[in-house]
Design an enzyme around this catalytic site. Sequence first.
Site, mmCIF file in Angstrom:
data_model
loop_
_atom_site.group_PDB
_atom_site.id
_atom_site.type_symbol
_atom_site.label_atom_id
_atom_site.label_comp_id
_atom_site.label_asym_id
_atom_site.label_seq_id
_atom_site.Cartn_x
_atom_site.Cartn_y
_atom_site.Cartn_z
ATOM 1 N N SER A 36 0.857 -1.184 0.000
ATOM 2 C CA SER A 36 0.000 0.000 0.000
ATOM 3 C C SER A 36 0.898 1.241 0.000
ATOM 4 C CB SER A 36 -0.880 -0.006 1.268
ATOM 5 O OG SER A 36 -1.641 1.170 1.347
ATOM 6 N N SER A 125 -2.226 -7.583 -3.827
ATOM 7 C CA SER A 125 -2.058 -9.016 -4.161
ATOM 8 C C SER A 125 -0.827 -9.574 -3.452
ATOM 9 C CB SER A 125 -2.012 -9.239 -5.676
ATOM 10 O OG SER A 125 -1.253 -8.283 -6.374
HETATM 11 N N1 LIG Z 1 -5.642 -4.505 6.194
HETATM 12 C C1 LIG Z 1 -5.330 -3.877 5.046
HETATM 13 N N2 LIG Z 1 -4.214 -4.241 4.361
HETATM 14 C C2 LIG Z 1 -3.919 -3.615 3.225
HETATM 15 N N3 LIG Z 1 -4.666 -2.633 2.644
HETATM 16 C C3 LIG Z 1 -5.802 -2.256 3.282
HETATM 17 C C4 LIG Z 1 -6.168 -2.849 4.500
HETATM 18 N N4 LIG Z 1 -7.322 -2.276 4.919
HETATM 19 C C5 LIG Z 1 -7.660 -1.356 4.000
HETATM 20 N N5 LIG Z 1 -6.747 -1.341 3.019
HETATM 21 C C6 LIG Z 1 -6.897 -0.498 1.813
HETATM 22 O O1 LIG Z 1 -7.266 -1.407 0.767
HETATM 23 C C7 LIG Z 1 -6.419 -1.274 -0.342
HETATM 24 C C8 LIG Z 1 -5.886 -2.635 -0.792
HETATM 25 O O2 LIG Z 1 -6.874 -3.349 -1.440
HETATM 26 P P1 LIG Z 1 -6.467 -4.523 -2.419
HETATM 27 O O3 LIG Z 1 -7.731 -5.053 -2.975
HETATM 28 O O4 LIG Z 1 -5.427 -4.054 -3.363
HETATM 29 O O5 LIG Z 1 -5.807 -5.581 -1.400
HETATM 30 S S1 LIG Z 1 -5.451 -7.122 -1.647
HETATM 31 O O6 LIG Z 1 -4.852 -7.227 -2.984
HETATM 32 O O7 LIG Z 1 -6.684 -7.896 -1.559
HETATM 33 O O8 LIG Z 1 -4.499 -7.479 -0.580
HETATM 34 C C9 LIG Z 1 -5.246 -0.430 0.082
HETATM 35 O O9 LIG Z 1 -5.085 0.478 -0.985
HETATM 36 P P2 LIG Z 1 -3.682 0.810 -1.663
HETATM 37 O O10 LIG Z 1 -3.035 1.736 -0.691
HETATM 38 O O11 LIG Z 1 -4.093 1.496 -2.933
HETATM 39 O O12 LIG Z 1 -2.896 -0.428 -1.932
HETATM 40 C C10 LIG Z 1 -5.679 0.244 1.379
HETATM 41 O O13 LIG Z 1 -6.137 1.550 1.097
HETATM 42 N N1 LIG Z 2 7.095 7.402 -8.283
HETATM 43 C C1 LIG Z 2 6.606 8.151 -7.277
HETATM 44 N N2 LIG Z 2 7.365 9.113 -6.724
HETATM 45 C C2 LIG Z 2 6.909 9.860 -5.699
HETATM 46 N N3 LIG Z 2 5.666 9.734 -5.164
HETATM 47 C C3 LIG Z 2 4.849 8.813 -5.679
HETATM 48 C C4 LIG Z 2 5.276 7.972 -6.752
HETATM 49 N N4 LIG Z 2 4.264 7.133 -7.057
HETATM 50 C C5 LIG Z 2 3.267 7.426 -6.207
HETATM 51 N N5 LIG Z 2 3.604 8.443 -5.383
HETATM 52 C C6 LIG Z 2 2.778 9.010 -4.303
HETATM 53 O O1 LIG Z 2 2.701 7.989 -3.310
HETATM 54 C C7 LIG Z 2 1.387 7.915 -2.771
HETATM 55 C C8 LIG Z 2 0.845 6.493 -2.952
HETATM 56 O O2 LIG Z 2 0.682 6.228 -4.324
HETATM 57 P P1 LIG Z 2 -0.464 5.254 -4.848
HETATM 58 O O3 LIG Z 2 -0.340 5.211 -6.318
HETATM 59 O O4 LIG Z 2 -1.789 5.636 -4.275
HETATM 60 O O5 LIG Z 2 0.021 3.865 -4.227
HETATM 61 P P2 LIG Z 2 -0.740 2.465 -4.134
HETATM 62 O O6 LIG Z 2 -1.760 2.421 -5.230
HETATM 63 O O7 LIG Z 2 0.338 1.442 -4.325
HETATM 64 O O8 LIG Z 2 -1.338 2.425 -2.771
HETATM 65 C C9 LIG Z 2 0.570 8.982 -3.480
HETATM 66 O O9 LIG Z 2 0.538 10.124 -2.644
HETATM 67 C C10 LIG Z 2 1.358 9.271 -4.740
HETATM 68 O O10 LIG Z 2 1.203 10.607 -5.172
#
Ligand SMILES: Nc1ncnc2c1ncn2[C@@H]1O[C@H](COP(=O)(O)OS(=O)(=O)O)[C@@H](OP(=O)(O)O)[C@H]1O
Ligand SMILES: Nc1ncnc2c1ncn2[C@@H]1O[C@H](COP(=O)(O)OP(=O)(O)O)[C@@H](O)[C@H]1O
Length: 222
Positions: A36, A125
């Site tokens: 994340s 994932s």
């Molecule tokens: N426990 C926990 N662990 C990880 N992430 C969490 C959790 N709870 C909520 N979130 C939020 O859900 C987003 C991840 O969802 P995904 O569907 O990508 O997760 S997974 O692939 O099923 O593991 C993830 O978004 P990203 O930050 O965009 O990755 C989080 O915002």
């Molecule tokens: N290559 C990068 N360099 C600097 N900041 C980034 C970069 N990619 C994403 N960010 C910043 O990092 C944070 C998380 O990015 P995001 O794309 O939402 O991550 P994820 O989908 O893996 O959770 C956001 O605030 C985004 O603007």
Amino acid sequence: MANDTNVTWHQHQVSRAVREQSKGHRGCVIWFTGLSGSGKSTVANTLDHLLTGHGFHSAVLDGDNVRHGLNAGPGMLRETHGEDYAQRFGLGFTAIDREENIRRIGAVAELYCQAGLIALTAFISPYRIDRDRVRATMNPGDFIEVFVDTPLEICERRDPKGLYKKARAGEIKNFTGIDDPYEAPVSPELTLLAGERSPEMLAQEVIDYLAASRIIPAVERG
Ligand SMILES: Nc1ncnc2c1ncn2[C@@H]1O[C@H](COP(=O)(O)OS(=O)(=O)O)[C@@H](OP(=O)(O)O)[C@H]1O
Ligand SMILES: Nc1ncnc2c1ncn2[C@@H]1O[C@H](COP(=O)(O)OP(=O)(O)O)[C@@H](O)[C@H]1O
């Protein structure tokens, strides 16, 4: 493959090859995986923008968005569908719920690919076996695993949704990288050092891979 009885496979009139010919590129799934905050959504969206600008057909499937609809959690389903349904079909963040989340998205992404699209998926994932199972449902070369390799310290510093802070405070349980595992890919098609480069540079790395693999024709660099 074992099958349920009374369910048969229909061949469609317009084949994948015909669709790909009309689009001018191959269908595929670009599977971004990483912690994340690693930059999955940002890179996928930047890439989507670049591909669309070149006239290619792509679409993003994003974890947060898909968990509002197809893979909604129990809290979202309770009001409209009732408690039993919400408990049975709603998806949270246990290992088995993440497995089902990835299985469903893998199936959707495969349909996109069959329709000749470049499907960009942005899901944590975290389990290798779940990603490998999606890969196994696809033709060789159709599944492109992209490891968005951003160290946990950087993800935690970014913390755009404040979730790491909550996880460290114990307000969220089973948070990936804190008290839940993340299994990095062993041999991904691409590894992006996403803590060190701009989203544009990272998206261009993927474009270069797609062109070198002849999924898209060679394009002028922006
Ligand atoms: N426990 C926990 N662990 C990880 N992430 C969490 C959790 N709870 C909520 N979130 C939020 O859900 C987003 C991840 O969802 P995904 O569907 O990508 O997760 S997974 O692939 O099923 O593991 C993830 O978004 P990203 O930050 O965009 O990755 C989080 O915002
Ligand atoms: N290559 C990068 N360099 C600097 N900041 C980034 C970069 N990619 C994403 N960010 C910043 O990092 C944070 C998380 O990015 P995001 O794309 O939402 O991550 P994820 O989908 O893996 O959770 C956001 O605030 C985004 O603007």
